[in-house]
Design a protein around this motif. Structure first.
Motif, mmCIF file in Angstrom:
data_model
loop_
_atom_site.group_PDB
_atom_site.id
_atom_site.type_symbol
_atom_site.label_atom_id
_atom_site.label_comp_id
_atom_site.label_asym_id
_atom_site.label_seq_id
_atom_site.Cartn_x
_atom_site.Cartn_y
_atom_site.Cartn_z
ATOM 1 N N LEU A 1 3.813 29.463 -69.744
ATOM 2 C CA LEU A 1 2.545 28.819 -69.393
ATOM 3 C C LEU A 1 1.519 29.775 -68.790
ATOM 4 C CD1 LEU A 1 3.993 25.537 -67.859
ATOM 5 C CD2 LEU A 1 3.121 25.911 -70.185
ATOM 6 N N LEU A 2 1.922 31.027 -68.575
ATOM 7 C CA LEU A 2 1.009 31.984 -67.949
ATOM 8 C C LEU A 2 0.728 33.171 -68.874
ATOM 9 C CD1 LEU A 2 2.512 31.936 -64.340
ATOM 10 C CD2 LEU A 2 0.579 30.624 -65.232
ATOM 11 N N SER B 1 -4.313 26.496 -59.859
ATOM 12 C CA SER B 1 -2.977 25.899 -59.768
ATOM 13 C C SER B 1 -1.996 26.818 -59.042
ATOM 14 C CB SER B 1 -2.465 25.595 -61.179
ATOM 15 O OG SER B 1 -1.119 25.211 -61.148
ATOM 16 N N LEU B 2 -2.036 28.102 -59.367
ATOM 17 C CA LEU B 2 -1.098 29.049 -58.774
ATOM 18 C C LEU B 2 -1.268 29.163 -57.262
ATOM 19 C CD1 LEU B 2 -1.154 31.881 -61.461
ATOM 20 C CD2 LEU B 2 0.668 30.221 -61.027
ATOM 21 N N LEU B 3 -2.464 28.937 -56.777
ATOM 22 C CA LEU B 3 -2.708 29.038 -55.330
ATOM 23 C C LEU B 3 -1.888 28.033 -54.526
ATOM 24 C CD1 LEU B 3 -6.578 29.562 -55.302
ATOM 25 C CD2 LEU B 3 -4.827 31.248 -54.662
ATOM 26 N N SER B 4 -1.469 26.956 -55.165
ATOM 27 C CA SER B 4 -0.749 25.920 -54.427
ATOM 28 C C SER B 4 0.746 25.867 -54.755
ATOM 29 C CB SER B 4 -1.381 24.550 -54.709
ATOM 30 O OG SER B 4 -1.211 24.215 -56.081
ATOM 31 N N GLY C 1 -13.194 30.969 -70.544
ATOM 32 C CA GLY C 1 -12.502 31.465 -69.360
ATOM 33 C C GLY C 1 -11.907 30.379 -68.486
ATOM 34 N N PHE C 2 -12.077 29.117 -68.879
ATOM 35 C CA PHE C 2 -11.641 28.020 -68.019
ATOM 36 C C PHE C 2 -10.120 27.945 -67.888
ATOM 37 C CE2 PHE C 2 -10.854 23.620 -66.760
ATOM 38 C CZ PHE C 2 -11.690 23.533 -65.670
ATOM 39 N N THR C 3 -9.389 28.267 -68.944
ATOM 40 C CA THR C 3 -7.929 28.167 -68.888
ATOM 41 C C THR C 3 -7.361 29.079 -67.808
ATOM 42 O OG1 THR C 3 -7.844 27.613 -71.229
ATOM 43 C CG2 THR C 3 -5.807 28.405 -70.235
ATOM 44 N N VAL D 1 5.908 29.297 -59.625
ATOM 45 C CA VAL D 1 5.137 30.281 -60.387
ATOM 46 C C VAL D 1 6.031 30.918 -61.440
ATOM 47 C CG1 VAL D 1 3.928 32.506 -60.288
ATOM 48 C CG2 VAL D 1 3.485 30.774 -58.522
ATOM 49 N N MET D 2 7.225 31.321 -61.026
ATOM 50 C CA MET D 2 8.135 31.969 -61.968
ATOM 51 C C MET D 2 8.608 30.991 -63.046
ATOM 52 S SD MET D 2 8.027 35.070 -61.186
ATOM 53 C CE MET D 2 9.309 35.723 -62.242
ATOM 54 N N ALA D 3 8.778 29.741 -62.702
ATOM 55 C CA ALA D 3 9.162 28.741 -63.711
ATOM 56 C C ALA D 3 8.056 28.588 -64.752
ATOM 57 C CB ALA D 3 9.475 27.403 -63.039
ATOM 58 N N GLN D 4 6.805 28.592 -64.296
ATOM 59 C CA GLN D 4 5.697 28.516 -65.246
ATOM 60 C C GLN D 4 5.680 29.752 -66.140
ATOM 61 O OE1 GLN D 4 1.793 27.513 -63.988
ATOM 62 N NE2 GLN D 4 2.405 25.494 -63.268
ATOM 63 N N TRP D 5 5.899 30.916 -65.544
ATOM 64 C CA TRP D 5 5.922 32.150 -66.321
ATOM 65 C C TRP D 5 7.048 32.104 -67.358
ATOM 66 C CZ3 TRP D 5 9.768 36.104 -65.927
ATOM 67 C CH2 TRP D 5 9.505 37.211 -66.749
ATOM 68 N N LYS D 6 8.253 31.716 -66.922
ATOM 69 C CA LYS D 6 9.399 31.641 -67.836
ATOM 70 C C LYS D 6 9.168 30.610 -68.934
ATOM 71 C CE LYS D 6 12.690 33.200 -64.371
ATOM 72 N NZ LYS D 6 13.699 32.784 -63.384
ATOM 73 N N GLY D 7 8.411 29.575 -68.617
ATOM 74 C CA GLY D 7 8.094 28.543 -69.602
ATOM 75 C C GLY D 7 6.949 28.928 -70.533
#
Length: 134
Positions: free
Chosen positions: A101-102, A84-87, A75-77, A93-99
């Protein structure tokens, strides 16, 4: 020792991840307070480094630690991503999603996070639509 430690850390990070995902509103100051509380748990990555195993480089040691962490604390990932998302800004956030990473979060979980973390705005509504259309 590692299985017991792994089970305990896994239980903690899964519970924290679940509770953060349930939050309906996270004001910026609350987000910072959550980061202050949760950041120290990120240090648990170091607990899974095994200095008795010979490895050629520090990078190899880090990779071995990540593999052990994934084995003992699956569950660590998700937990690390939540912290990370909190900051992050909404665009990050959307860039990570599009990439991609989420991927370990469902669309509903990501939508809930956007609603909790960011006030209603045209950007948030657009982001929510993008998530819905995925």
């Amino acid at each position: 020792l590692r299985p017991a430690l792994g089970h305990t850390v896994h239980t903690a990070v899964v519970a924290v991840t679940h509770e953060v995902l349930r939050l309906q509103s996270i004001r910026p100051e609350e987000g910072q307070q959550l980061l202050d509380i949760l950041d120290p748990l990120l240090l648990c990555e170091q607990w899974f480094m095994d200095f008795s195993v010979p490895v050629p480089t520090q990078a190899d040691r880090q990779l071995l630690a990540q593999e052990r962490l994934q084995r003992f604390v699956p569950g660590f990932t998700r937990f690390k991503s939540i912290v990370s998302l909190l900051s992050l800004s909404m665009s990050n956030v959307m860039a990570q999603w599009k990439g991609g990473l989420l991927q370990h979060f469902t669309t509903e979980e990501l939508k809930g996070l956007l609603v909790a973390l960011f006030p209603d705005s045209p950007q948030r509504r657009t982001s929510l639509k993008q998530l819905e259309q995925s």
